[in-house]
Enzyme design. Structure first.
Site, PDB file in Angstrom:
ATOM      1  N   GLU A   3       0.862  -1.184   0.000  1.00 59.26           N
ATOM      2  CA  GLU A   3       0.000   0.000   0.000  1.00 59.26           C
ATOM      3  C   GLU A   3       0.902   1.239   0.000  1.00 59.26           C
ATOM      4  OE1 GLU A   3      -3.158  -0.249   2.919  1.00 59.26           O
ATOM      5  OE2 GLU A   3      -2.981  -2.420   3.008  1.00 59.26           O
ATOM      6  N   LYS A  59      -0.332   4.169  -5.111  1.00 55.22           N
ATOM      7  CA  LYS A  59       0.529   2.984  -4.987  1.00 55.22           C
ATOM      8  C   LYS A  59       1.458   2.821  -6.189  1.00 55.22           C
ATOM      9  CE  LYS A  59      -3.309   0.541  -2.705  1.00 55.22           C
ATOM     10  NZ  LYS A  59      -4.155  -0.666  -2.767  1.00 55.22           N
ATOM     11  N   ARG A 260     -12.914  -8.111   1.371  1.00 53.64           N
ATOM     12  CA  ARG A 260     -11.634  -8.299   2.047  1.00 53.64           C
ATOM     13  C   ARG A 260     -11.842  -8.662   3.509  1.00 53.64           C
ATOM     14  NH1 ARG A 260      -7.613  -5.584  -0.679  1.00 53.64           N
ATOM     15  NH2 ARG A 260      -6.291  -7.024   0.464  1.00 53.64           N
TER      16      ARG A 260
END
Ligand SMILES: [Zn+2]
Length: 275
Positions: A3, A59, A260
Protein backbone atom coordinates in the site's frame (compact mmCIF):
# COMPACT_ATOMS: atom_id res chain seq x y z
CA UNK A 1 -0.30 -6.15 -1.20
CA UNK A 2 1.97 -3.10 -0.94
CA UNK A 3 0.00 0.00 0.00
CA UNK A 4 1.09 3.64 0.07
CA UNK A 5 3.55 3.27 3.00
CA UNK A 6 5.24 0.25 1.44
CA UNK A 7 5.60 1.94 -1.96
CA UNK A 8 6.83 5.12 -0.28
CA UNK A 9 9.38 3.06 1.66
CA UNK A 10 10.73 1.62 -1.58
CA UNK A 11 10.83 5.08 -3.12
CA UNK A 12 12.77 6.55 -0.20
CA UNK A 13 15.30 3.72 -0.24
CA UNK A 14 15.80 3.68 -3.98
CA UNK A 15 15.66 7.40 -4.86
CA UNK A 16 19.09 8.37 -3.45
CA UNK A 17 20.67 5.38 -5.18
CA UNK A 18 19.17 5.75 -8.66
CA UNK A 19 18.49 9.46 -9.13
CA UNK A 20 21.06 10.95 -11.47
CA UNK A 21 21.95 7.59 -13.02
CA UNK A 22 21.31 6.77 -16.65
CA UNK A 23 19.36 3.70 -17.69
CA UNK A 24 21.61 1.53 -19.85
CA UNK A 25 18.94 -1.02 -20.57
CA UNK A 26 15.52 -2.27 -19.54
CA UNK A 27 15.35 -6.05 -19.85
CA UNK A 28 11.74 -7.17 -19.77
CA UNK A 29 12.02 -10.88 -19.00
CA UNK A 30 8.24 -11.36 -18.78
CA UNK A 31 6.39 -9.61 -21.64
CA UNK A 32 3.12 -9.74 -19.69
CA UNK A 33 4.56 -7.03 -17.42
CA UNK A 34 4.13 -4.27 -20.00
CA UNK A 35 1.24 -5.60 -22.11
CA UNK A 36 -0.10 -4.41 -24.50
CA UNK A 37 3.21 -2.66 -25.28
CA UNK A 38 5.97 -4.98 -26.50
CA UNK A 39 9.14 -5.17 -24.35
CA UNK A 40 11.32 -3.52 -27.03
CA UNK A 41 9.08 -0.45 -26.99
CA UNK A 42 9.57 0.05 -23.24
CA UNK A 43 13.30 -0.54 -23.55
CA UNK A 44 13.68 1.86 -26.48
CA UNK A 45 11.74 4.60 -24.69
CA UNK A 46 13.85 4.38 -21.51
CA UNK A 47 17.31 3.42 -22.75
CA UNK A 48 19.97 6.13 -22.35
CA UNK A 49 17.76 8.42 -20.32
CA UNK A 50 18.75 9.95 -17.00
CA UNK A 51 16.61 9.23 -13.93
CA UNK A 52 15.69 12.76 -12.84
CA UNK A 53 13.41 11.74 -9.99
CA UNK A 54 11.79 8.69 -8.49
CA UNK A 55 8.30 9.80 -7.48
CA UNK A 56 5.14 8.15 -6.14
CA UNK A 57 1.45 8.67 -6.81
CA UNK A 58 -0.91 6.50 -4.75
CA UNK A 59 0.53 2.98 -4.99
CA UNK A 60 2.37 3.74 -8.23
CA UNK A 61 6.11 4.37 -8.55
CA UNK A 62 6.95 6.94 -11.19
CA UNK A 63 10.41 6.99 -12.74
CA UNK A 64 10.71 10.51 -14.14
CA UNK A 65 13.27 10.24 -16.94
CA UNK A 66 15.02 12.93 -18.96
CA UNK A 67 13.08 14.16 -22.00
CA UNK A 68 9.78 14.09 -20.08
CA UNK A 69 9.44 10.32 -20.29
CA UNK A 70 7.74 8.52 -17.38
CA UNK A 71 8.14 4.87 -16.55
CA UNK A 72 5.21 4.01 -14.26
CA UNK A 73 5.20 0.82 -12.21
CA UNK A 74 2.57 -0.87 -10.05
CA UNK A 75 3.61 -3.68 -7.70
CA UNK A 76 0.08 -5.13 -7.31
CA UNK A 77 -0.02 -8.28 -5.13
CA UNK A 78 3.54 -9.51 -4.76
CA UNK A 79 5.80 -7.08 -6.63
CA UNK A 80 9.06 -5.86 -5.12
CA UNK A 81 11.83 -3.62 -6.40
CA UNK A 82 15.19 -4.96 -5.31
CA UNK A 83 18.52 -3.22 -5.71
CA UNK A 84 20.39 -6.21 -7.06
CA UNK A 85 21.17 -7.71 -10.45
CA UNK A 86 19.30 -10.95 -9.93
CA UNK A 87 16.49 -12.27 -7.76
CA UNK A 88 13.90 -15.02 -7.64
CA UNK A 89 10.82 -14.24 -9.73
CA UNK A 90 12.64 -11.48 -11.65
CA UNK A 91 10.37 -10.08 -14.37
CA UNK A 92 12.25 -6.90 -15.34
CA UNK A 93 15.80 -5.71 -14.85
CA UNK A 94 16.93 -2.07 -15.12
CA UNK A 95 20.64 -1.78 -15.74
CA UNK A 96 22.16 1.54 -14.62
CA UNK A 97 25.27 3.25 -15.94
CA UNK A 98 27.00 3.14 -12.54
CA UNK A 99 26.97 -0.66 -12.61
CA UNK A 100 23.93 -1.03 -10.33
CA UNK A 101 20.73 -2.82 -11.25
CA UNK A 102 17.14 -2.80 -10.06
CA UNK A 103 15.04 -5.95 -10.39
CA UNK A 104 11.24 -6.03 -10.43
CA UNK A 105 10.60 -9.37 -8.70
CA UNK A 106 7.03 -10.61 -8.61
CA UNK A 107 6.00 -14.14 -7.73
CA UNK A 108 2.36 -13.89 -8.80
CA UNK A 109 3.06 -11.70 -11.84
CA UNK A 110 0.26 -9.18 -11.44
CA UNK A 111 2.60 -6.16 -11.35
CA UNK A 112 2.70 -3.87 -14.36
CA UNK A 113 4.80 -1.25 -16.11
CA UNK A 114 3.93 1.39 -18.67
CA UNK A 115 5.86 4.15 -20.44
CA UNK A 116 4.10 7.50 -20.75
CA UNK A 117 5.49 10.16 -23.06
CA UNK A 118 5.08 13.64 -21.56
CA UNK A 119 3.67 15.07 -18.35
CA UNK A 120 0.20 15.44 -19.91
CA UNK A 121 0.02 11.73 -20.73
CA UNK A 122 1.11 10.91 -17.19
CA UNK A 123 -1.45 13.25 -15.63
CA UNK A 124 -4.21 11.84 -17.84
CA UNK A 125 -3.21 8.29 -16.87
CA UNK A 126 -3.52 9.07 -13.17
CA UNK A 127 -6.61 11.30 -13.48
CA UNK A 128 -8.68 8.34 -14.65
CA UNK A 129 -7.35 6.01 -11.94
CA UNK A 130 -6.55 7.91 -8.77
CA UNK A 131 -8.26 10.31 -6.40
CA UNK A 132 -6.75 12.63 -3.83
CA UNK A 133 -3.27 11.95 -2.45
CA UNK A 134 -3.90 11.39 1.28
CA UNK A 135 -0.60 12.90 2.47
CA UNK A 136 -1.15 16.09 0.46
CA UNK A 137 -2.75 19.35 1.57
CA UNK A 138 -5.70 18.56 -0.74
CA UNK A 139 -6.85 15.78 1.57
CA UNK A 140 -9.18 17.60 3.95
CA UNK A 141 -12.23 16.52 5.94
CA UNK A 142 -14.32 18.78 3.70
CA UNK A 143 -12.95 17.08 0.58
CA UNK A 144 -13.74 13.69 2.06
CA UNK A 145 -17.26 14.80 2.93
CA UNK A 146 -17.77 15.96 -0.66
CA UNK A 147 -16.60 12.57 -1.97
CA UNK A 148 -18.92 10.78 0.44
CA UNK A 149 -22.04 12.88 -0.07
CA UNK A 150 -25.09 10.74 -0.79
CA UNK A 151 -23.07 7.52 -0.97
CA UNK A 152 -24.23 4.38 0.74
CA UNK A 153 -20.95 2.48 0.30
CA UNK A 154 -19.59 1.05 3.56
CA UNK A 155 -16.75 3.09 5.06
CA UNK A 156 -14.27 0.28 4.37
CA UNK A 157 -15.15 0.07 0.66
CA UNK A 158 -14.97 3.86 0.40
CA UNK A 159 -11.42 3.93 1.78
CA UNK A 160 -10.29 1.13 -0.56
CA UNK A 161 -11.57 2.89 -3.68
CA UNK A 162 -8.42 4.28 -5.32
CA UNK A 163 -10.46 6.65 -7.49
CA UNK A 164 -11.45 8.60 -4.37
CA UNK A 165 -8.44 8.35 -2.06
CA UNK A 166 -5.19 7.01 -3.54
CA UNK A 167 -2.96 4.52 -1.77
CA UNK A 168 -5.07 3.21 1.13
CA UNK A 169 -5.48 -0.58 1.10
CA UNK A 170 -6.75 -3.29 3.40
CA UNK A 171 -4.31 -2.90 6.31
CA UNK A 172 -4.39 0.88 6.63
CA UNK A 173 -8.17 1.09 6.11
CA UNK A 174 -8.76 -1.26 9.07
CA UNK A 175 -6.33 0.62 11.28
CA UNK A 176 -7.75 4.04 10.35
CA UNK A 177 -11.37 2.98 10.98
CA UNK A 178 -10.39 1.59 14.38
CA UNK A 179 -8.63 4.79 15.41
CA UNK A 180 -11.59 6.86 14.20
CA UNK A 181 -14.05 4.48 15.95
CA UNK A 182 -16.05 3.95 12.78
CA UNK A 183 -17.57 0.54 11.98
CA UNK A 184 -16.30 -0.75 8.61
CA UNK A 185 -19.87 -1.31 7.36
CA UNK A 186 -21.19 2.14 8.31
CA UNK A 187 -22.47 3.92 5.17
CA UNK A 188 -19.92 6.62 4.39
CA UNK A 189 -22.55 9.21 3.45
CA UNK A 190 -24.09 8.95 6.91
CA UNK A 191 -21.01 10.11 8.83
CA UNK A 192 -21.17 13.41 10.68
CA UNK A 193 -18.76 16.30 10.18
CA UNK A 194 -16.73 15.42 13.24
CA UNK A 195 -16.39 11.83 12.06
CA UNK A 196 -14.93 13.00 8.76
CA UNK A 197 -12.42 15.05 10.73
CA UNK A 198 -11.55 12.01 12.79
CA UNK A 199 -11.30 9.68 9.82
CA UNK A 200 -9.12 12.06 7.83
CA UNK A 201 -6.75 12.44 10.77
CA UNK A 202 -6.71 8.67 11.34
CA UNK A 203 -5.88 7.91 7.68
CA UNK A 204 -2.97 10.35 7.79
CA UNK A 205 -1.82 9.00 11.16
CA UNK A 206 -1.72 5.34 10.08
CA UNK A 207 -0.06 6.07 6.73
CA UNK A 208 2.64 8.13 8.45
CA UNK A 209 3.10 5.44 11.10
CA UNK A 210 3.41 2.85 8.31
CA UNK A 211 6.08 4.90 6.55
CA UNK A 212 7.84 5.46 9.87
CA UNK A 213 7.96 1.65 10.40
CA UNK A 214 9.13 1.20 6.78
CA UNK A 215 6.00 -0.63 5.77
CA UNK A 216 4.33 -3.85 6.81
CA UNK A 217 5.68 -7.24 5.77
CA UNK A 218 2.93 -9.87 6.00
CA UNK A 219 3.71 -12.00 2.95
CA UNK A 220 5.87 -10.65 0.22
CA UNK A 221 6.75 -7.01 0.78
CA UNK A 222 10.48 -6.45 1.07
CA UNK A 223 12.76 -3.44 1.22
CA UNK A 224 15.05 -2.81 -1.74
CA UNK A 225 17.78 -4.75 0.10
CA UNK A 226 15.45 -7.67 0.91
CA UNK A 227 14.78 -6.66 4.54
CA UNK A 228 11.28 -6.62 6.07
CA UNK A 229 9.12 -3.75 7.28
CA UNK A 230 8.03 -3.51 10.93
CA UNK A 231 4.51 -2.07 10.85
CA UNK A 232 2.94 -5.56 11.19
CA UNK A 233 4.20 -5.50 14.81
CA UNK A 234 2.18 -2.33 15.46
CA UNK A 235 -1.22 -3.40 14.11
CA UNK A 236 -4.03 -2.35 16.45
CA UNK A 237 -6.76 -4.52 14.88
CA UNK A 238 -5.62 -5.88 11.52
CA UNK A 239 -5.01 -9.68 11.71
CA UNK A 240 -5.82 -9.59 15.44
CA UNK A 241 -9.16 -11.47 15.48
CA UNK A 242 -9.76 -13.12 18.86
CA UNK A 243 -7.32 -10.85 20.69
CA UNK A 244 -8.42 -8.16 23.15
CA UNK A 245 -8.91 -4.60 21.89
CA UNK A 246 -5.99 -2.42 23.03
CA UNK A 247 -8.47 0.30 23.96
CA UNK A 248 -11.39 -1.47 25.67
CA UNK A 249 -10.50 -5.17 26.02
CA UNK A 250 -13.41 -6.45 23.90
CA UNK A 251 -12.54 -9.26 21.47
CA UNK A 252 -11.48 -8.13 18.00
CA UNK A 253 -13.68 -9.58 15.29
CA UNK A 254 -13.16 -10.43 11.65
CA UNK A 255 -15.79 -10.00 8.95
CA UNK A 256 -15.77 -9.63 5.19
CA UNK A 257 -16.23 -6.12 3.86
CA UNK A 258 -15.63 -4.96 0.29
CA UNK A 259 -14.52 -8.53 -0.40
CA UNK A 260 -11.63 -8.30 2.05
CA UNK A 261 -10.95 -9.74 5.49
CA UNK A 262 -11.79 -6.85 7.80
CA UNK A 263 -10.92 -6.48 11.48
CA UNK A 264 -12.63 -4.25 14.03
CA UNK A 265 -13.57 -3.87 17.69
CA UNK A 266 -17.32 -4.48 18.14
CA UNK A 267 -17.39 -2.16 21.18
CA UNK A 268 -15.27 0.78 19.96
CA UNK A 269 -16.73 0.67 16.44
CA UNK A 270 -20.49 0.55 16.87
CA UNK A 271 -22.42 -1.33 14.17
CA UNK A 272 -24.83 0.64 11.98
CA UNK A 273 -28.46 -0.24 12.70
CA UNK A 274 -29.04 -2.16 9.45
CA UNK A 275 -25.96 -4.34 9.81
ZN1 LIG B 1 -12.39 -1.66 21.67
Amino acid sequence: MPELPEVETIRRQLAPVVEGCRIEDVEVLDPRWCEPAPPWEVANAARGRRIDRLARRGKYLVWELSGDVHLVMHLRMTGNLLYTDDARFARVRLRLDDGGSVVFADQRRFGTGVVLLGGDARDEYFASRLGVEPLSADFTAEHMRELARGRRAPAKAFLLNQERIAGVGNIYADEALFIARIHPLRPIGKLRGKQFEGLRAAVVEVLEAGIDARGATIDDFRHTDGASGAFQDRFLVHLRAGEPCVRCGATIRKIRAAGRGTYFCPRCQRAPRAA
